[in-house]
Design an enzyme around this catalytic site. Structure first.
Site, PDB file in Angstrom:
ATOM      1  N   HIS A 165     -17.031 -44.026  -4.542  1.00 50.36           N
ATOM      2  CA  HIS A 165     -16.231 -44.771  -3.557  1.00 50.36           C
ATOM      3  C   HIS A 165     -17.124 -45.297  -2.429  1.00 50.36           C
ATOM      4  O   HIS A 165     -17.010 -46.453  -2.011  1.00 50.36           O
ATOM      5  CB  HIS A 165     -15.164 -43.855  -2.937  1.00 50.36           C
ATOM      6  CG  HIS A 165     -13.897 -43.761  -3.730  1.00 50.36           C
ATOM      7  ND1 HIS A 165     -13.856 -43.181  -4.970  1.00 50.36           N
ATOM      8  CD2 HIS A 165     -12.618 -44.147  -3.442  1.00 50.36           C
ATOM      9  CE1 HIS A 165     -12.610 -43.215  -5.421  1.00 50.36           C
ATOM     10  NE2 HIS A 165     -11.844 -43.807  -4.525  1.00 50.36           N
ATOM     11  N   HIS A 184     -15.824 -34.761  -2.451  1.00 47.02           N
ATOM     12  CA  HIS A 184     -17.276 -34.867  -2.329  1.00 47.02           C
ATOM     13  C   HIS A 184     -17.810 -34.000  -1.207  1.00 47.02           C
ATOM     14  O   HIS A 184     -17.122 -33.744  -0.214  1.00 47.02           O
ATOM     15  CB  HIS A 184     -17.688 -36.321  -2.055  1.00 47.02           C
ATOM     16  CG  HIS A 184     -17.563 -37.225  -3.233  1.00 47.02           C
ATOM     17  ND1 HIS A 184     -18.437 -37.199  -4.299  1.00 47.02           N
ATOM     18  CD2 HIS A 184     -16.651 -38.189  -3.533  1.00 47.02           C
ATOM     19  CE1 HIS A 184     -18.081 -38.112  -5.198  1.00 47.02           C
ATOM     20  NE2 HIS A 184     -16.980 -38.710  -4.757  1.00 47.02           N
TER      21      HIS A 184
END
Length: 250
Positions: A159, A213
């Site tokens: 992303h 993450h």
């Protein structure tokens, strides 16, 4: 005798570049089919991998909207203002190169590193009952295979890298078009140029907040995307300090 518009002539003169873009898209698609490296995860390593398994604040399908389609819309707006087909073509080409090269680099590293996500425990053991190999001590996941596969693709953040690839390129483009470096001290121009980078940074922050993450994944993704976008922009456009930030002809 056939008629060709300036845009089609320009695209044909760069047909090899567009074919390479297609090849990059195919490569990136194949990389997502590959099973990533399954890094060893012992019981004593689970401490930082037991965060909640939440939905994405920004789903993956939303990334191309703000990192590719919105910048292209802005490129088209500048085209209607200046009628510069060369600029529109090269801006679109550069943006797509930036995004796809970043995607290939990011997914190659993801597959090779195989770093577990912060929510790996719940991906691996949805029933919250851990199972480990008696001989090696490695996890024996009992969850859904596709969910576990994604659990090994934490580093770097896709992303974030895609966001900085597209919005980083847009930031470079705007800095040339509105002549932010004309030494007249218009702070509003600087704010406009930094806005895409702020949005990309906020996207990265959501990846940490969603526990998809680690912060190092986001940091690395941002560096990759921003580096590639800078290289792609400077391959097609002059430095933003030049007049108008664009070439005047083909």
């Amino acid at each position: 005798m056939t008629f060709q518009s300036p845009g089609s002539k320009l695209a044909l003169s760069h047909k090899h570049d567009w074919l390479i873009l297609l090849l990059l898209a195919v490569i990136d698609g194949l990389l997502n089919l590959i099973e990533p490296f399954h890094r060893y995860v012992g019981e004593n390593m689970m401490t930082n991998l037991m965060f909640p398994f939440k939905k994405d604040t920004i789903p993956m399908w939303g990334v191309p909207i703000y990192s590719i389609f919105i910048p292209i819309f802005i490129f088209i707006a500048f085209y209607f203002a200046r009628r510069d087909m060369y600029d529109l073509h090269h801006a679109t080409l550069g943006l797509l190169f930036s995004s796809l090269i970043t995607g290939v680099i990011t997914d190659c590293i993801k597959d090779a590193v195989g770093r577990p996500r912060p929510n790996f425990f719940q991906r691996c053991f949805p029933d919250k009952i851990p199972v480990y190999d008696k001989d090696t001590g490695d996890v024996l996941c009992t969850g859904i295979k596709a969910v576990i596969k994604e659990g090994y693709k934490s580093f770097p953040s896709g992303h974030t890298s895609w966001s900085f690839a597209g919005l980083g390129f847009l930031s470079w483009y705007l800095s040339g078009k509105i002549r932010v470096f004309d030494r007249r001290g218009h702070i509003g121009k600087l704010c406009l140029v930094l806005l895409p980078l702020l949005i990309a940074a906020l996207v990265g922050i959501t990846r940490v907040d969603d526990y998809w993450h680690h912060w190092t994944d986001v940091f690395a993704g941002g560096i990759i995307g921003l580096t590639v976008s800078t290289i792609c922009y400077l391959l097609l456009f002059p430095l933003p300090t030049q007049p108008h930030g664009t070439y005047s002809c083909c």
